[in-house]
Design a protein around this motif. Structure first.
Motif, mmCIF file in Angstrom:
data_model
loop_
_atom_site.group_PDB
_atom_site.id
_atom_site.type_symbol
_atom_site.label_atom_id
_atom_site.label_comp_id
_atom_site.label_asym_id
_atom_site.label_seq_id
_atom_site.Cartn_x
_atom_site.Cartn_y
_atom_site.Cartn_z
ATOM 1 N N HIS A 1 37.282 58.516 41.201
ATOM 2 C CA HIS A 1 38.145 57.526 40.552
ATOM 3 C C HIS A 1 39.503 58.104 40.179
ATOM 4 N N VAL B 1 40.207 49.090 41.376
ATOM 5 C CA VAL B 1 38.788 48.920 41.063
ATOM 6 C C VAL B 1 38.071 48.223 42.221
ATOM 7 N N SER C 1 35.008 49.523 44.659
ATOM 8 C CA SER C 1 33.642 49.020 44.493
ATOM 9 C C SER C 1 33.192 48.075 45.603
ATOM 10 N N TRP D 1 29.286 48.379 36.542
ATOM 11 C CA TRP D 1 30.312 49.359 36.898
ATOM 12 C C TRP D 1 31.696 48.933 36.430
ATOM 13 N N ASP D 2 32.031 47.661 36.692
ATOM 14 C CA ASP D 2 33.414 47.244 36.448
ATOM 15 C C ASP D 2 33.715 47.114 34.954
ATOM 16 N N MET E 1 34.671 50.401 33.181
ATOM 17 C CA MET E 1 35.745 51.207 33.754
ATOM 18 C C MET E 1 36.588 51.895 32.687
ATOM 19 N N GLN F 1 40.283 54.521 35.723
ATOM 20 C CA GLN F 1 41.445 53.906 36.366
ATOM 21 C C GLN F 1 42.464 53.440 35.339
#
Lengths: 298, 333
Positions: B154, B204, B208, B264-265, B268, B271
């Motif tokens: 990332h 992102v 993904s 996952w998102d 975050m 990022q």
């Protein structure tokens, strides 16, 4: 296309018969569309990586230019030894220690537990599987503050051990889960045969099951290695000592200092990225099926 | 391997098909072996699982409860750690999250932006999977290329995209300017809330979507070809087949992918940290960044813990909603 239709089909009743020429033209059009889409997707996927690599080996004046240079006039390799001298050598060493430590310890613990969960009726086994899955659900930031406090109190913020311990917290559960799947796929009869031949349980596990689950174990190790190699948040929080920074944190601080040295930043990023990409291409299939299968079964 | 198996079979065929581990042996055990049997069936498994239990309880269970506890306190600064100098404040931290403009904004951003990223990831992931499911030259190559964004760390990915979106020398601004949009000359993406999050969103989604694509591609290949052929004979078009056959057949898989992408998102950190740093003026924070800023940078342990818990609750709530949705639909059909 509508101009050549018969009235019957134009009104929408009945199936849609086409002439051979139309079929061929439509096929050609859809083939072209597929290739255009494929090229667009390919460019979107690969261009940033290409740009990272090419920026790392361009001469400085071809980086700092409003009109991009797509291919350098000469290749400049000096940046790699330069960034290694400017700290990346140390970051690389720290990253290797942390990743190897995490992988080795996690692998031993997860292999034993994964085997036990796959083979024995352990009390609470159902809940254990659920717990393993739940650890994937909550964000690692939930662990951040208490682990940080514990590390501070034990003085682990001054060593790489703190990081290894923290990584084990979120990497081991998933390793257990994936390994359990691999062990389940090794037929039980083989082990029982070994038991009858006089092996102990441990002997049967070591001589029969582990070799058979070898590819799975290799894949899980690589997965753990990648996860520990990439991790940023814990490394940023727990390592307060500049000489103990791992690659991602070292890179972030390097960028903060060298805002405009884009060539060096990209060279450092490339050093950080390449090992992962190589490893990743070996294991992506197992990783994908492991993640999905674990979730579906749960 | 096979050879070692045959004598075992020959020696005791009845036993091989007989007891599983943990079940009593059918024949009375010889006295010398019984202790070993107890060890093998009862103690050995516990020994195997003990280290993992220790890890999960000590490194996951304990911290989670500790975070939950801290979130109800006003713990802050060093003295709270060394001398336990903190007071129970009930839900005050949570109340502050919803009244403080910066933290409320962070929570809302997490949910809205997270959902946008999940939708983007799923749409792109499905589209690319369908594309890769078509026969064309270079399909295998594209399959590997598409994987690469997922493989890149990332942090490294964020730095490349930062460079691509660089105001003065970035390729993106050059592309827009050459296409005739003069306002993109020296355009600064990271100083405005919406443009900054547009870039974060692209990074992102870029990282993904490959996972969704690869998992779906495997799923697409399990759909029997004759179902598709039959519907073609019925005169369906490609869009109808996608909506009526392909997607419904892949629904369980899609649900799992949506859940995994959401987890996952929403989490975050990397990022956002690299691309905006939460700034300007803490306007582009998401909950994980706020947790770090409050909890670690400012040593407000109680507040940081509460922020982490809010993110945790949001993830649980969304996962439950997804599962409910799929259950209901299964009951109707």
């Amino acid at each position: 296309m509508t101009s050549s239709l018969t009235p019957a089909t134009a009104s929408g009743s009945g199936p849609h018969y086409k002439t051979a020429g139309q079929v061929r033209r439509r096929k050609l059009a859809s083939r072209i569309m597929i290739y255009v889409a494929a090229i667009a997707v390919g460019l979107f996927a690969i261009f940033p990586l290409y740009w990272m690599a090419i920026t790392a080996i361009k001469p400085q004046e071809e980086i700092i230019t409003p009109d991009p240079v797509w291919w350098p006039s000469e290749l400049v390799w000096d940046r790699f030894p330069q960034v290694i001298d400017r700290g990346f050598g140390r970051y690389l060493r720290n990253s290797l220690i942390v990743t190897l430590g995490t992988t080795a310890i996690g692998l031993v613990v997860a292999t034993l537990a994964g085997y036990a969960l796959a083979r024995f009726r352990i009390p609470l086994r159902k809940y254990l599987a659920l717990i393993v899955l739940a650890t994937q659900l909550f964000p690692v930031v939930v662990l951040l503050i208490p682990l940080f406090i514990v590390m501070r109190n034990f003085g682990l913020t001054g060593s790489l051990w703190g990081l290894i311990v923290a990584y084990l917290a979120f990497i081991t559960p998933l390793m257990i889960w994936i390994l359990r799947g691999f062990f389940l796929s090794v037929p039980n009869e083989m082990e029982e045969a070994a038991l009858i031949d006089g092996c102990t349980r441990f002997g049967a596990m070591r001589r029969v099951v582990l070799p058979l689950a070898g590819p799975g174990i290799a894949a899980v190790s690589i997965f753990a290695w990648i996860a520990a190699w990439n991790e940023f948040l814990f490394a940023l929080t727990f390592v307060r000592n500049e000489s103990l920074r791992t690659l991602p944190v070292g890179l972030a601080f390097f960028v903060e200092q060298e805002r405009v040295d884009h060539g060096a930043i990209m060279a450092g990023s490339l050093l950080f990225t390449l090992p992962v990409v190589v490893f990743f291409l070996f294991v992506h299939k197992r990783l994908t099926t492991g993640l999905v299968a674990g979730a579906v079964k749960g | 391997m096979n050879q070692s198996r045959i004598p075992g079979r020959g020696g005791g065929p009845a036993v091989v098909s007989g007891p599983g581990p943990g079940e009593p042996a059918p024949s009375p055990p010889r006295p010398g072996r019984s202790w070993r049997r107890i060890f093998d069936d009862r103690i050995f498994p516990l020994l195997l699982i003990a280290p993992a239990l220790l890890f999960i309880v000590g490194l996951v269970g304990f911290p989670v409860f500790r975070t939950a506890w801290l979130s109800f306190t006003d713990a802050s600064g060093i003295r709270a750690l060394t001398e336990g100098d903190m007071d129970f404040v009930g839900l005050a931290n949570y109340a502050e999250i919803f009244s403080d403009p910066i933290l409320r904004r962070s929570a809302i951003t997490t949910v809205v932006f997270g959902l946008v990223c999940v939708v983007g990831t799923m749409v792109l992931g499905i589209a690319v999977a369908l594309l890769l499911n078509q026969p064309f030259r270079g399909r295998t190559l594209l399959g590997v290329l598409v994987l690469l964004p997922w493989a890149i760390p990332h942090i490294a990915a964020s730095f490349v995209w930062q460079w691509l979106f660089d105001g003065q020398y970035g390729v993106i601004n050059w592309v827009f300017t050459s296409l005739g949009f003069a306002q993109f000359e020296d355009f600064s993406w990271f100083t405005e809330f919406y443009t900054a999050f547009a870039v974060v969103g692209i990074v992102v989604i870029w990282q993904s979507f490959p996972f969704v694509t690869i998992a779906l591609l495997a799923g697409l290949q399990t759909i029997p070809a004759d179902v598709i052929e039959a519907s073609k004979l019925d005169g369906t078009n490609a869009w109808q087949r996608l909506r009526m056959i392909t997607l419904p057949m892949l629904k369980p898989l899609l649900l799992v992918l949506v859940v995994i992408s959401t987890i996952w998102d929403f989490k975050m950190f990397d990022q956002v940290w690299v691309l905006t740093g939460g700034g300007p003026a803490r306007r582009t924070e998401v909950l994980s960044v706020s947790t770090y800023v409050e909890g670690i940078t400012q040593s407000e342990w109680g507040m940081g813990a509460a922020l982490a818990m809010v993110l945790f609750f949001i993830l649980i709530a969304i996962t439950i909603v997804y599962i409910k949705l799929i259950r209901e639909e299964e009951q109707i059909s």
